[in-house]
Design a protein around this motif. Sequence first.
Motif, PDB file in Angstrom:
ATOM      1  N   ALA B  78       0.826  -1.206   0.000  1.00 18.48           N
ATOM      2  CA  ALA B  78       0.000   0.000   0.000  1.00 18.48           C
ATOM      3  C   ALA B  78       0.861   1.257   0.000  1.00 18.48           C
ATOM      4  CB  ALA B  78      -0.938   0.008   1.196  1.00 18.48           C
ATOM      5  N   VAL B  79       1.947   1.244   0.777  1.00 20.93           N
ATOM      6  CA  VAL B  79       2.819   2.420   0.816  1.00 20.93           C
ATOM      7  C   VAL B  79       3.460   2.630  -0.553  1.00 20.93           C
ATOM      8  CG1 VAL B  79       4.925   3.386   1.794  1.00 20.93           C
ATOM      9  CG2 VAL B  79       3.271   2.294   3.288  1.00 20.93           C
ATOM     10  N   LEU B  80       3.970   1.557  -1.148  1.00 17.48           N
ATOM     11  CA  LEU B  80       4.624   1.679  -2.454  1.00 17.48           C
ATOM     12  C   LEU B  80       3.660   2.181  -3.520  1.00 17.48           C
ATOM     13  CD1 LEU B  80       6.846  -1.524  -2.446  1.00 17.48           C
ATOM     14  CD2 LEU B  80       7.592   0.838  -2.244  1.00 17.48           C
ATOM     15  N   LEU B  81       2.509   1.536  -3.596  1.00 17.06           N
ATOM     16  CA  LEU B  81       1.556   1.955  -4.607  1.00 17.06           C
ATOM     17  C   LEU B  81       1.029   3.358  -4.318  1.00 17.06           C
ATOM     18  CD1 LEU B  81       0.298   0.756  -7.163  1.00 17.06           C
ATOM     19  CD2 LEU B  81      -1.791   0.371  -5.844  1.00 17.06           C
ATOM     20  N   GLY B  82       0.845   3.644  -3.040  1.00 19.78           N
ATOM     21  CA  GLY B  82       0.352   4.962  -2.649  1.00 19.78           C
ATOM     22  C   GLY B  82       1.294   6.070  -3.100  1.00 19.78           C
ATOM     23  N   ILE B  83       2.588   5.838  -2.964  1.00 19.22           N
ATOM     24  CA  ILE B  83       3.579   6.822  -3.408  1.00 19.22           C
ATOM     25  C   ILE B  83       3.428   7.063  -4.903  1.00 19.22           C
ATOM     26  CG2 ILE B  83       6.039   7.226  -3.771  1.00 19.22           C
ATOM     27  CD1 ILE B  83       6.525   5.675  -1.161  1.00 19.22           C
ATOM     28  N   LEU B  84       3.278   5.982  -5.639  1.00 13.81           N
ATOM     29  CA  LEU B  84       3.122   6.076  -7.094  1.00 13.81           C
ATOM     30  C   LEU B  84       1.867   6.839  -7.467  1.00 13.81           C
ATOM     31  CD1 LEU B  84       5.300   4.411  -8.592  1.00 13.81           C
ATOM     32  CD2 LEU B  84       3.426   3.095  -9.549  1.00 13.81           C
ATOM     33  N   VAL B  85       0.757   6.443  -6.872  1.00  9.02           N
ATOM     34  CA  VAL B  85      -0.528   7.044  -7.223  1.00  9.02           C
ATOM     35  C   VAL B  85      -0.562   8.525  -6.854  1.00  9.02           C
ATOM     36  CG1 VAL B  85      -3.006   7.024  -6.731  1.00  9.02           C
ATOM     37  CG2 VAL B  85      -1.793   4.872  -7.059  1.00  9.02           C
ATOM     38  N   ALA B  86       0.011   8.849  -5.695  1.00  5.85           N
ATOM     39  CA  ALA B  86      -0.044  10.238  -5.245  1.00  5.85           C
ATOM     40  C   ALA B  86       0.704  11.166  -6.190  1.00  5.85           C
ATOM     41  CB  ALA B  86       0.527  10.356  -3.834  1.00  5.85           C
ATOM     42  N   ARG B  87       1.731  10.651  -6.830  1.00  5.74           N
ATOM     43  CA  ARG B  87       2.515  11.488  -7.741  1.00  5.74           C
ATOM     44  C   ARG B  87       1.770  11.863  -8.996  1.00  5.74           C
ATOM     45  NH1 ARG B  87       7.493  12.793  -6.936  1.00  5.74           N
ATOM     46  NH2 ARG B  87       8.370  11.814  -5.127  1.00  5.74           N
ATOM     47  N   LEU B  88       0.977  10.928  -9.502  1.00  6.15           N
ATOM     48  CA  LEU B  88       0.341  11.146 -10.800  1.00  6.15           C
ATOM     49  C   LEU B  88      -1.123  11.488 -10.591  1.00  6.15           C
ATOM     50  CD1 LEU B  88       1.926   7.942 -12.259  1.00  6.15           C
ATOM     51  CD2 LEU B  88       2.631  10.267 -12.827  1.00  6.15           C
ATOM     52  N   ARG B  89      -1.441  12.697 -10.822  1.00  6.55           N
ATOM     53  CA  ARG B  89      -2.778  13.188 -10.546  1.00  6.55           C
ATOM     54  C   ARG B  89      -3.853  12.400 -11.287  1.00  6.55           C
ATOM     55  NH1 ARG B  89      -5.502  18.680  -9.550  1.00  6.55           N
ATOM     56  NH2 ARG B  89      -7.557  18.167 -10.362  1.00  6.55           N
ATOM     57  N   LEU B  91      -3.742   9.344 -12.274  1.00  6.23           N
ATOM     58  CA  LEU B  91      -3.878   8.019 -11.669  1.00  6.23           C
ATOM     59  C   LEU B  91      -4.685   8.094 -10.379  1.00  6.23           C
ATOM     60  CD1 LEU B  91      -2.932   5.183 -12.251  1.00  6.23           C
ATOM     61  CD2 LEU B  91      -0.895   5.620 -10.890  1.00  6.23           C
ATOM     62  N   ARG B  92      -4.428   9.144  -9.647  1.00  2.00           N
ATOM     63  CA  ARG B  92      -5.112   9.309  -8.369  1.00  2.00           C
ATOM     64  C   ARG B  92      -6.619   9.459  -8.577  1.00  2.00           C
ATOM     65  NH1 ARG B  92      -2.579  13.767  -6.363  1.00  2.00           N
ATOM     66  NH2 ARG B  92      -4.305  15.201  -6.436  1.00  2.00           N
ATOM     67  N   VAL B  93      -6.971  10.323  -9.510  1.00  5.34           N
ATOM     68  CA  VAL B  93      -8.392  10.557  -9.774  1.00  5.34           C
ATOM     69  C   VAL B  93      -9.061   9.294 -10.305  1.00  5.34           C
ATOM     70  CG1 VAL B  93      -9.980  11.853 -11.233  1.00  5.34           C
ATOM     71  CG2 VAL B  93      -8.096  13.018 -10.121  1.00  5.34           C
ATOM     72  N   ALA B  94      -8.338   8.564 -11.163  1.00  2.00           N
ATOM     73  CA  ALA B  94      -8.912   7.354 -11.757  1.00  2.00           C
ATOM     74  C   ALA B  94      -9.092   6.255 -10.725  1.00  2.00           C
ATOM     75  CB  ALA B  94      -8.007   6.869 -12.882  1.00  2.00           C
ATOM     76  N   SER B  95      -8.201   6.195  -9.750  1.00  2.00           N
ATOM     77  CA  SER B  95      -8.250   5.069  -8.813  1.00  2.00           C
ATOM     78  C   SER B  95      -9.212   5.287  -7.655  1.00  2.00           C
ATOM     79  CB  SER B  95      -6.851   4.789  -8.275  1.00  2.00           C
ATOM     80  OG  SER B  95      -6.402   5.915  -7.556  1.00  2.00           O
ATOM     81  N   GLU B  96      -9.618   6.528  -7.454  1.00  2.56           N
ATOM     82  CA  GLU B  96     -10.482   6.801  -6.300  1.00  2.56           C
ATOM     83  C   GLU B  96     -11.733   5.931  -6.221  1.00  2.56           C
ATOM     84  OE1 GLU B  96     -11.298  11.004  -5.972  1.00  2.56           O
ATOM     85  OE2 GLU B  96      -9.242  11.351  -5.305  1.00  2.56           O
ATOM     86  N   PRO B  97     -12.503   5.799  -7.307  1.00  8.56           N
ATOM     87  CA  PRO B  97     -13.722   4.968  -7.208  1.00  8.56           C
ATOM     88  C   PRO B  97     -13.412   3.497  -6.943  1.00  8.56           C
ATOM     89  CG  PRO B  97     -13.518   5.972  -9.399  1.00  8.56           C
ATOM     90  CD  PRO B  97     -12.388   6.465  -8.610  1.00  8.56           C
ATOM     91  N   ILE B  98     -12.330   2.983  -7.554  1.00 11.69           N
ATOM     92  CA  ILE B  98     -11.991   1.571  -7.351  1.00 11.69           C
ATOM     93  C   ILE B  98     -11.658   1.313  -5.894  1.00 11.69           C
ATOM     94  CG2 ILE B  98     -10.469  -0.303  -8.046  1.00 11.69           C
ATOM     95  CD1 ILE B  98      -9.812   1.374 -10.548  1.00 11.69           C
ATOM     96  N   ILE B  99     -10.851   2.196  -5.339  1.00 10.73           N
ATOM     97  CA  ILE B  99     -10.449   2.040  -3.942  1.00 10.73           C
ATOM     98  C   ILE B  99     -11.661   2.145  -3.030  1.00 10.73           C
ATOM     99  CG2 ILE B  99      -9.043   2.982  -2.090  1.00 10.73           C
ATOM    100  CD1 ILE B  99      -7.105   3.992  -4.224  1.00 10.73           C
TER     101      ILE B  99
END
Lengths: 262, 260
Positions: B78-89, B91-99
């Motif tokens: 979760a920490v690793l993926l979270g770092i990745l997702v947080a960097r790319l806006r 990706l972050r917006v796209a992943s919100e509903p899935i999460i």
Amino acid sequence: MSAVPILKVENLYKTFTLPKGGSYTALENISFEVADGEIVAVVGPSGAGKTTVLRCLAGLLAPTSGSVVFEGESITETPEDVAAVFQDYSRSLLPWLSARSNVMLPLRSRGLSRTEARQKADTALASVGLEGREGTHPWQLSGGMQQRVALARALACNPRLLLMDEPFASLDAQTRMDLEDLVLHIHKEFATTVLIVTHDIDEAIYLANHVVVLSKPPATVSQIVEINLPPNRHQIATKENPAFAQLRNHVLTMVRRDPYED
Amino acid sequence: MRRHTSWAIRFVAPLLMPVVLLGGYVLFAHWQSNLYFPSLPRIYSAFKTTWSPHGLRLNAWPSLSNLLLGYPAGLLSAVLLGILVARLRALRVASEPIIAFFLALPSVAIVPIFIVLFGPGPGTKQLIIAQAVFFQVLVNVIDGLSTLDPTLAQSADLFKIHGFRRLFLVDLPGAGSQILAGARAGLSLGVLVMIVSELFNTRFGIGAVTLSAQSSFDFPTMWAGMVFTAIIGIGLNGLFSLAERPYLRRAGLLQTTTGA
């Protein structure tokens, strides 16, 4: 001191687009120069855009038009030889690092080895009067001391230009005086050019060779006042000087002037 | 001048609540005289039997080992993926509903699906625990890294602190409190899911023992299982508090009185 401008601001405009549409012009046609080795203060009424000017000078904010020329080159990002001290020291120093580590961080980012960086950091901290406190964390220090750490961090980078954004606004009056004298001392010892943004007129006149007075937004340069006070400033002697009061009155009148009056 | 927390507050106060709860249970069980609420001595004796050294090896160890593997796996990924997702806006917006979807799914519903997909062994249970922890922590990592102090960021930008140095010395510690909160919530969730994952097809485990006792009306043993789970939860939480202290101390978040 040579008269070569180390910093040249020409026709600086900054307009912000508002979230609900429309735009807000913060800066309109700002032009001034800073000579190498000078101390220049930028003053103006609250909300005038002093911080906006500083952010443009630091390369943190792109102007809408106009140029900021540092050492002959137009800047696009923060130049190597520029460092800054901000008003909110508690939120610009990293609390989980010691004072020394905080000061070392920019140096390490520049590629210095750990030993080199440590040495420079300790020297910088000693020059701001924090010898012996290198291992403490910012939250263990008083406000004045934290700002000294921030100053050491900027100085360790050997900047040619030191930018300060209302650095002493969050401190009590006596600490403010001590730190003002520290800036003067550093300016003398390291020949650093200093640009300080401040709302404190007394501070501006006490420290500076020139004071750039901004108007209310959209801010323009109302006047650039030359401060002809004797160079060895002293908190008591200089402020007793009748010229000090005259300059103060002059600048204060300009800052408080309603632009719609005359 | 530091005020030392009085002995009473440090040691007596935390015990008050358990004592009150126990007392309340004794009164309630006595009043109800219900099979579902056996007397404390009976629960205690069932506890001693169920969690004897043999019992611990047989039932506690399989469950705890699943947690000990599943929790760190979920946390780290979760920490690793979270770092990745947080960097790319984007990706972050796209992943919100899935999460959000996976966070909302109750683990009980997921267990049968996982068993069908991955079989009934311990690996599946570890996976179930890991995924529950993963989403809980992920949300907090992304949130923490997306809401960093802009003043701090401004200083870091000005002094050109980038790359790994920025990540490990500025961003992650800056999001530290939030990430730790997520990790702690993930731990409690992990304990819960550890139990729930033993709902089906499981002979040995803390959850298995508790649930089988319940379906065979052996309520003292059922309570023994529940009490044991609670003790595990409290113990792990306590360990977590100890583990996060160094960070909190360094970041100046443990201050009760200021120095100046």
